[in-house]
Design an enzyme around this catalytic site. Structure first.
Site, PDB file in Angstrom:
ATOM      1  N   CYS A  81       0.811  -1.225   0.000  1.00 29.02           N
ATOM      2  CA  CYS A  81       0.000   0.000   0.000  1.00 29.02           C
ATOM      3  C   CYS A  81       0.846   1.278   0.000  1.00 29.02           C
ATOM      4  CB  CYS A  81      -0.965   0.009   1.181  1.00 29.02           C
ATOM      5  SG  CYS A  81      -2.139  -1.337   1.117  1.00 29.02           S
ATOM      6  N   HIS A 108      -3.313   7.391   2.061  1.00 22.76           N
ATOM      7  CA  HIS A 108      -3.681   6.092   1.485  1.00 22.76           C
ATOM      8  C   HIS A 108      -5.119   5.771   1.893  1.00 22.76           C
ATOM      9  CE1 HIS A 108      -3.948   1.933   0.562  1.00 22.76           C
ATOM     10  NE2 HIS A 108      -3.866   1.534   1.819  1.00 22.76           N
ATOM     11  N   ASN A 122     -10.065  -0.222  -0.874  1.00 18.17           N
ATOM     12  CA  ASN A 122      -8.607  -0.122  -0.740  1.00 18.17           C
ATOM     13  C   ASN A 122      -7.954  -0.739  -1.978  1.00 18.17           C
ATOM     14  OD1 ASN A 122      -5.921  -0.312  -0.069  1.00 18.17           O
ATOM     15  ND2 ASN A 122      -6.256  -1.213   1.952  1.00 18.17           N
TER      16      ASN A 122
END
Ligand code: ACO
Length: 323
Positions: free
Chosen positions: A113, A246, A276
């Site tokens: 990520c 993020h 996500n």
């Protein structure tokens, strides 16, 4: 020393959008549970025909179009991904082939990520050192391929997609990437990982996560890196024009807003649309504001991902010097 400025942003999403209410009934989940705990409303899932490389290539084409730059100017392609098309070659070389670029270098970066900020830092260093003049930095993922679709605690959280930026060398150091810092701490490796790998059990495996621990460290690392960025650059929280964290979970982002005291209107949240998307989440979010961001001087990116890895970037997008 030149700086690296961002001159174009692009994105690509799979054709199939799945709302929370359209998830398989057997998962025994609900729109209410998912939205309350995560802020997610829907995610895009790659079809058989769509891969990380195809999404990355489309995002790169859109970013080049936005920048009005020919693919032939690009001398560096970095794809941040944990879900590449093959073990090898690197997904970046497939993008290079599909853009018909025959010069420079193309490689992948794996920081899950945090991958986009890690890739941005590498490209920034290449440009600052004079090794590259024009770079494509892409975050692209098909996490749907490594989800255990019988595990409701993980599979509802992720989606697929790609985002890309075009970086150019620029003579004035007051513009572009002002600072970029990346970090990792491998002692947290088992908090978020896949259950397989080439060199362990020759399998791809599925995403396994200790959700609560990840939540706690994400808030901590976001806040730590934000404080350090502000101190290093002699900025106050009010000086930030836009914060792009993020996009894993809106509750993590809301906690950061609460602790840092930043005006919530300055924080970009897109997780409800994309879920996500790991390394793609920050450039996908940037793409949502690409009509306004080139007037902004203090844009902060923050990431946190498996490893753990985390990072921050401060970017002056206003390279045209608007008043
Ligand atoms: N639908 C319905 N119920 C569910 C679901 C679901 N999708 N998933 C879990 N549950 C149930 C559990 O079975 C459990 O039931 P029980 O009490 O009967 O045992 C209950 O909900 C609570 O489960 P927890 O795992 O304790 O739920 P929690 O409140 O911790 O929320 C979540 C889980 C949303 C994953 C949370 O831990 C979180 O946000 N973690 C952050 C992790 C994250 O966002 N990771 C993304 C990747 S990491 C990154 O990008 C930085």
């Amino acid at each position: 020393m030149n700086s690296a400025i961002i001159v174009g942003i692009g994105a690509a999403l799979p054709s199939k959008c799945v709302k929370n209410s359209e998830l398989p009934r057997e998962l025994n989940t609900s729109d209410e549970w998912i939205f309350q705990r995560t802020g997610i409303k829907q995610r895009y899932l790659a079809t058989e025909m769509e891969t990380t490389a195809s999404l990355a290539t489309e995002a790169a084409k859109n970013a080049l179009l936005h920048a009005q730059i020919s693919a032939q100017e690009v001398d560096l392609i970095i794809v941040a991904t944990a879900t590449g098309d093959y073990i090898f070659p690197a997904t970046a070389t497939l993008v290079q082939r599909d853009l018909k670029i025959t010069q420079g270098a193309a490689f992948d970066v794996g920081a899950v990520c945090s991958g986009f900020i890690f890739a941005l830092d590498v490209a920034d260093s290449f440009i600052k050192s004079g090794k590259s003049q024009c770079a494509l930095v892409i975050g692209a993922e098909t996490f749907s391929r490594i989800l255990d679709w019988s595990d409701r605690s993980t599979c509802v959280l992720f989606g697929d997609g790609a985002g890309a930026v075009v970086l150019k060398s620029w003579a004035d150091q007051n513009y572009g990437i002002r600072s970029c810092k990346i970090y990792s701490d491998g002692k947290f490796a088992d908090h978020l990982m896949t259950s397989g790998g080439v060199s362990t059990n020759r399998e791809v495996g599925f995403v396994k996560m200790q959700g609560r621990e990840v939540f706690r460290y994400a808030v901590e690392k976001f806040q730590e890196s934000l404080e350090e960025l502000l101190k290093d650059n002699s900025l106050k929280i009010e000086d930030i024009d836009l914060l792009v964290p993020h996009q894993a979970n809106s509750r993590i982002i809301n906690k950061l807003i609460e602790i840092s005291g930043i005006d919530e209107k300055k924080v970009l949240i897109t997780v409800e649309k994309h879920a996500n998307t790991s390394a793609a989440s920050i450039p996908l979010a940037l793409n949502e504001v690409k009509d306004d961001i080139f007037l902004m001087k203090n844009v902060v990116l923050l990431s946190m991902g498996a490893g753990f890895t985390w990072g921050s970037a401060l970017i002056n997008f206003d390279y045209r010097g608007n008043k």
